[in-house]
Design a protein around this motif. Structure first.
Motif, PDB file in Angstrom:
ATOM      1  N   LYS A 160     -11.915  -4.020  -9.016  1.00  0.00           N
ATOM      2  CA  LYS A 160     -11.246  -4.688 -10.152  1.00  0.00           C
ATOM      3  C   LYS A 160     -10.009  -5.473  -9.730  1.00  0.00           C
ATOM      4  CE  LYS A 160     -13.034  -1.598 -13.685  1.00  0.00           C
ATOM      5  NZ  LYS A 160     -12.754  -0.756 -14.867  1.00  0.00           N
ATOM      6  N   GLY A 161      -9.826  -5.668  -8.429  1.00  0.00           N
ATOM      7  CA  GLY A 161      -8.750  -6.530  -7.948  1.00  0.00           C
ATOM      8  C   GLY A 161      -7.397  -5.863  -7.833  1.00  0.00           C
ATOM      9  N   ALA A 162      -7.369  -4.532  -7.814  1.00  0.00           N
ATOM     10  CA  ALA A 162      -6.108  -3.800  -7.687  1.00  0.00           C
ATOM     11  C   ALA A 162      -5.979  -3.226  -6.277  1.00  0.00           C
ATOM     12  CB  ALA A 162      -6.032  -2.688  -8.727  1.00  0.00           C
ATOM     13  N   PHE A 163      -4.778  -2.758  -5.966  1.00  0.00           N
ATOM     14  CA  PHE A 163      -4.505  -2.142  -4.670  1.00  0.00           C
ATOM     15  C   PHE A 163      -4.028  -0.702  -4.886  1.00  0.00           C
ATOM     16  CE2 PHE A 163      -3.687  -6.684  -4.379  1.00  0.00           C
ATOM     17  CZ  PHE A 163      -4.465  -7.046  -3.287  1.00  0.00           C
ATOM     18  N   PHE A 164      -4.094   0.098  -3.852  1.00  0.00           N
ATOM     19  CA  PHE A 164      -3.606   1.472  -3.947  1.00  0.00           C
ATOM     20  C   PHE A 164      -2.929   1.870  -2.651  1.00  0.00           C
ATOM     21  CE2 PHE A 164      -7.925   1.870  -2.282  1.00  0.00           C
ATOM     22  CZ  PHE A 164      -7.757   2.754  -1.213  1.00  0.00           C
ATOM     23  N   VAL A 165      -1.986   2.800  -2.768  1.00  0.00           N
ATOM     24  CA  VAL A 165      -1.329   3.447  -1.624  1.00  0.00           C
ATOM     25  C   VAL A 165      -1.270   4.926  -1.948  1.00  0.00           C
ATOM     26  CG1 VAL A 165       0.772   3.672  -0.256  1.00  0.00           C
ATOM     27  CG2 VAL A 165       0.075   1.410  -1.093  1.00  0.00           C
ATOM     28  N   THR A 166      -1.817   5.754  -1.069  1.00  0.00           N
ATOM     29  CA  THR A 166      -1.826   7.190  -1.323  1.00  0.00           C
ATOM     30  C   THR A 166      -1.880   7.943   0.001  1.00  0.00           C
ATOM     31  OG1 THR A 166      -2.907   8.971  -2.564  1.00  0.00           O
ATOM     32  CG2 THR A 166      -4.344   7.339  -1.524  1.00  0.00           C
ATOM     33  N   ARG A 167      -1.835   9.262  -0.080  1.00  0.00           N
ATOM     34  CA  ARG A 167      -1.947  10.099   1.118  1.00  0.00           C
ATOM     35  C   ARG A 167      -3.407  10.403   1.409  1.00  0.00           C
ATOM     36  NH1 ARG A 167       2.192  15.091   1.241  1.00  0.00           N
ATOM     37  NH2 ARG A 167       1.190  15.300   3.273  1.00  0.00           N
ATOM     38  N   LEU A 168      -3.719  10.470   2.675  1.00  0.00           N
ATOM     39  CA  LEU A 168      -5.069  10.812   3.102  1.00  0.00           C
ATOM     40  C   LEU A 168      -5.088  12.280   3.502  1.00  0.00           C
ATOM     41  CD1 LEU A 168      -7.864   9.523   3.679  1.00  0.00           C
ATOM     42  CD2 LEU A 168      -7.100   9.189   6.039  1.00  0.00           C
ATOM     43  N   GLN A 189      -5.258  -2.870 -13.998  1.00  0.00           N
ATOM     44  CA  GLN A 189      -4.791  -4.254 -14.010  1.00  0.00           C
ATOM     45  C   GLN A 189      -5.028  -4.897 -12.649  1.00  0.00           C
ATOM     46  OE1 GLN A 189      -0.941  -5.255 -15.694  1.00  0.00           O
ATOM     47  NE2 GLN A 189      -0.806  -3.236 -16.660  1.00  0.00           N
ATOM     48  N   ALA A 190      -5.671  -6.056 -12.641  1.00  0.00           N
ATOM     49  CA  ALA A 190      -5.872  -6.790 -11.400  1.00  0.00           C
ATOM     50  C   ALA A 190      -4.517  -7.220 -10.838  1.00  0.00           C
ATOM     51  CB  ALA A 190      -6.740  -8.018 -11.660  1.00  0.00           C
ATOM     52  N   GLY A 191      -4.370  -7.104  -9.527  1.00  0.00           N
ATOM     53  CA  GLY A 191      -3.122  -7.486  -8.878  1.00  0.00           C
ATOM     54  C   GLY A 191      -2.089  -6.377  -8.801  1.00  0.00           C
ATOM     55  N   MET A 192      -2.318  -5.296  -9.529  1.00  0.00           N
ATOM     56  CA  MET A 192      -1.386  -4.165  -9.529  1.00  0.00           C
ATOM     57  C   MET A 192      -1.597  -3.307  -8.285  1.00  0.00           C
ATOM     58  SD  MET A 192       0.979  -2.567 -11.377  1.00  0.00           S
ATOM     59  CE  MET A 192       0.727  -2.866 -13.146  1.00  0.00           C
ATOM     60  N   THR A 193      -0.507  -2.781  -7.725  1.00  0.00           N
ATOM     61  CA  THR A 193      -0.584  -1.789  -6.660  1.00  0.00           C
ATOM     62  C   THR A 193      -0.253  -0.431  -7.253  1.00  0.00           C
ATOM     63  OG1 THR A 193       0.067  -3.377  -4.951  1.00  0.00           O
ATOM     64  CG2 THR A 193       0.332  -1.046  -4.424  1.00  0.00           C
ATOM     65  N   TYR A 194      -1.192   0.493  -7.206  1.00  0.00           N
ATOM     66  CA  TYR A 194      -1.009   1.847  -7.751  1.00  0.00           C
ATOM     67  C   TYR A 194      -0.643   2.792  -6.607  1.00  0.00           C
ATOM     68  CZ  TYR A 194      -3.238   0.004 -11.946  1.00  0.00           C
ATOM     69  OH  TYR A 194      -3.520  -0.730 -13.061  1.00  0.00           O
ATOM     70  N   VAL A 195       0.454   3.509  -6.793  1.00  0.00           N
ATOM     71  CA  VAL A 195       0.937   4.455  -5.778  1.00  0.00           C
ATOM     72  C   VAL A 195       0.842   5.854  -6.365  1.00  0.00           C
ATOM     73  CG1 VAL A 195       2.845   5.074  -4.256  1.00  0.00           C
ATOM     74  CG2 VAL A 195       2.522   2.682  -4.927  1.00  0.00           C
ATOM     75  N   PHE A 196       0.140   6.754  -5.670  1.00  0.00           N
ATOM     76  CA  PHE A 196      -0.092   8.095  -6.214  1.00  0.00           C
ATOM     77  C   PHE A 196      -0.278   9.089  -5.077  1.00  0.00           C
ATOM     78  CE2 PHE A 196      -3.807   5.307  -6.494  1.00  0.00           C
ATOM     79  CZ  PHE A 196      -4.699   5.919  -5.634  1.00  0.00           C
ATOM     80  N   ASP A 197      -0.257  10.379  -5.426  1.00  0.00           N
ATOM     81  CA  ASP A 197      -0.358  11.425  -4.405  1.00  0.00           C
ATOM     82  C   ASP A 197      -1.801  11.913  -4.265  1.00  0.00           C
ATOM     83  OD1 ASP A 197      -0.834  13.057  -6.571  1.00  0.00           O
ATOM     84  OD2 ASP A 197       1.103  14.085  -6.499  1.00  0.00           O
ATOM     85  N   LYS A 198      -1.973  13.027  -3.541  1.00  0.00           N
ATOM     86  CA  LYS A 198      -3.333  13.513  -3.233  1.00  0.00           C
ATOM     87  C   LYS A 198      -4.062  14.071  -4.450  1.00  0.00           C
ATOM     88  CE  LYS A 198      -1.955  16.089   0.280  1.00  0.00           C
ATOM     89  NZ  LYS A 198      -1.977  16.976   1.467  1.00  0.00           N
ATOM     90  N   PRO A 249       3.222  14.274  10.689  1.00  0.00           N
ATOM     91  CA  PRO A 249       3.499  12.955  10.117  1.00  0.00           C
ATOM     92  C   PRO A 249       2.861  12.794   8.733  1.00  0.00           C
ATOM     93  CG  PRO A 249       1.719  12.798  11.702  1.00  0.00           C
ATOM     94  CD  PRO A 249       2.194  14.228  11.731  1.00  0.00           C
ATOM     95  N   LEU A 250       3.245  11.725   8.060  1.00  0.00           N
ATOM     96  CA  LEU A 250       2.674  11.355   6.765  1.00  0.00           C
ATOM     97  C   LEU A 250       1.527  10.388   7.020  1.00  0.00           C
ATOM     98  CD1 LEU A 250       3.273  11.710   3.665  1.00  0.00           C
ATOM     99  CD2 LEU A 250       4.554   9.575   3.823  1.00  0.00           C
ATOM    100  N   ILE A 251       0.329  10.724   6.535  1.00  0.00           N
ATOM    101  CA  ILE A 251      -0.848   9.879   6.767  1.00  0.00           C
ATOM    102  C   ILE A 251      -1.200   9.180   5.457  1.00  0.00           C
ATOM    103  CG2 ILE A 251      -3.231   9.809   7.560  1.00  0.00           C
ATOM    104  CD1 ILE A 251      -2.708  12.436   9.046  1.00  0.00           C
ATOM    105  N   LEU A 252      -1.038   7.866   5.434  1.00  0.00           N
ATOM    106  CA  LEU A 252      -1.276   7.068   4.233  1.00  0.00           C
ATOM    107  C   LEU A 252      -2.551   6.248   4.394  1.00  0.00           C
ATOM    108  CD1 LEU A 252       2.360   5.716   3.654  1.00  0.00           C
ATOM    109  CD2 LEU A 252       1.309   7.790   2.709  1.00  0.00           C
ATOM    110  N   VAL A 253      -3.177   5.944   3.263  1.00  0.00           N
ATOM    111  CA  VAL A 253      -4.349   5.075   3.262  1.00  0.00           C
ATOM    112  C   VAL A 253      -4.161   4.038   2.158  1.00  0.00           C
ATOM    113  CG1 VAL A 253      -5.661   6.601   1.705  1.00  0.00           C
ATOM    114  CG2 VAL A 253      -6.883   4.996   3.189  1.00  0.00           C
ATOM    115  N   THR A 254      -4.593   2.811   2.414  1.00  0.00           N
ATOM    116  CA  THR A 254      -4.420   1.726   1.462  1.00  0.00           C
ATOM    117  C   THR A 254      -5.511   0.675   1.675  1.00  0.00           C
ATOM    118  OG1 THR A 254      -2.884   0.016   0.657  1.00  0.00           O
ATOM    119  CG2 THR A 254      -2.824   0.504   3.004  1.00  0.00           C
ATOM    120  N   ASN A 255      -5.752  -0.101   0.636  1.00  0.00           N
ATOM    121  CA  ASN A 255      -6.647  -1.251   0.767  1.00  0.00           C
ATOM    122  C   ASN A 255      -5.852  -2.550   0.840  1.00  0.00           C
ATOM    123  OD1 ASN A 255      -5.775  -1.188  -1.920  1.00  0.00           O
ATOM    124  ND2 ASN A 255      -7.662  -2.129  -2.686  1.00  0.00           N
ATOM    125  N   ASP A 256      -4.531  -2.433   1.003  1.00  0.00           N
ATOM    126  CA  ASP A 256      -3.645  -3.599   1.111  1.00  0.00           C
ATOM    127  C   ASP A 256      -3.482  -3.954   2.586  1.00  0.00           C
ATOM    128  OD1 ASP A 256      -1.588  -5.444   1.155  1.00  0.00           O
ATOM    129  OD2 ASP A 256      -0.415  -4.432  -0.402  1.00  0.00           O
TER     130      ASP A 256
END
Length: 304
Positions: free
Chosen positions: A120-128, A97-106, A188-195
């Motif tokens: 597709k216009g979505a965002f993500f937050v996850t661990r690197l 879904q465009a505009g949705m932020t998906y949060v997931f693990d490794k 530390p926790l290392i996160l990566v995102t396109n937001d």
């Protein structure tokens, strides 16, 4: 349950999921979906005939893949697969879904899928991953002194090829790396995102909210009869899982629309009690009133 086809229950579940998703788009500004899966263990002589072929080193049975809306704490995506279907394989088939932020693990680590989300216009937050090949371009924001965030930087992925000699579609596109201090952990926790719009603290908060999908899995297993199965065929087990999910979705919808102020579990208990109560018809109320009056009269006679 062995003979009744589970697919009408699957269709009803998907219909309810679409209703939850529409409500999400209507009421919620920033849409966030927590992605994860839970295993349904099915071992033993009754199940081995159809689960042994797809077992993994960790589990045997089925896997329920879920996208949980963070605002409503209700699923907007569900898929049931054999235990050997990994999380990423299912995610590649999931509608985006465009505009949705998906949060997931490794477990969902695939740069090309992340690039597909962005396309597709979505965002993500996850661990690197710790061994990720990256190049730091510049600092994205200045970190406050009291913040748990250690660094907030813009980076590029350095890998030209991924597994299977695939080209890395994300190689030339900058992303954001947020490093967060973890209390009680040496690393530390290392996160990566396109937001690039949310603050680093908000990004860290989104990933921290991942635990809420674990609570969802625990809730449905404990309260909706997913620890014991009433029949042993694949069709029967799928039917029972979909029935449990339908129950949760109906409870969620009723909870929101009824204005009930208690928790979802309290609503479940209340409904289960009401189902076994006889409706209070006028005749029943009159009979109860007469019985109370007779009881009062008898008690008065005993006192005299």
């Amino acid at each position: 349950m062995n003979k009744r086809d589970y697919r009408p229950f699957q269709d009803l579940c998907e219909l309810l999921l679409r209703g939850i998703s529409r409500q999400q788009r209507k009421e919620v500004g920033a849409m966030v979906s927590l992605l994860d899966s839970t295993s349904i263990t099915l071992r033993g002589p009754h199940f081995d005939g159809w689960t042994a072929a797809t077992k993994t080193r960790i589990t045997q049975g089925l896997k329920v893949h879920v996208g949980l809306d963070l605002a409503q704490l209700a699923p907007v995506y569900v898929n049931i697969t054999p235990a050997n279907v990994n999380d990423l394989s299912d995610a590649l088939e999931m509608p985006i879904q465009a505009g949705m932020t998906y949060v997931f693990d490794k477990g969902y680590c695939d740069y090309n899928w992340w690039h597909q989300l962005q396309t597709k216009g979505a965002f993500f937050v996850t661990r690197l991953k710790k061994n990720a090949n990256i190049k730091v371009l510049h600092k994205h924001s200045t970190v406050a002194e009291q913040s748990p965030v250690m660094t907030d930087e813009v980076i590029l992925f350095g890998k030209k090829h991924l597994g299977g000699k695939r080209l890395n579609d994300y190689r030339e596109t900058p992303v954001r790396r947020v490093v967060v201090e973890r209390e009680g952990h040496a690393t530390p926790l290392i996160l990566v995102t396109n937001d690039f719009a949310r603050t680093a603290e908000e990004i860290a908060g989104l990933y921290k909210d991942r635990w809420k999908i674990e609570l969802f899995f625990k809730w449905i297993k404990q309260h909706l009869k997913l620890k014991r199965f009433y029949a042993f065929s694949e069709n029967a087990v799928r039917l029972q899982i979909y029935s449990a999910l339908i129950s949760y979705l109906l409870l969620h919808l009723f909870h929101r629309r009824s204005g009930f102020t208690g928790s979802l579990f309290e609503l479940t208990v209340r409904i289960s009690h009401v189902l076994h109560e006889r409706p209070a018809t006028p005749e029943l109320r009159d009979r109860r009133r007469q019985e109370r009056e007779k009881l009062k009269a008898a008690q008065g006679s005993l006192q005299l």
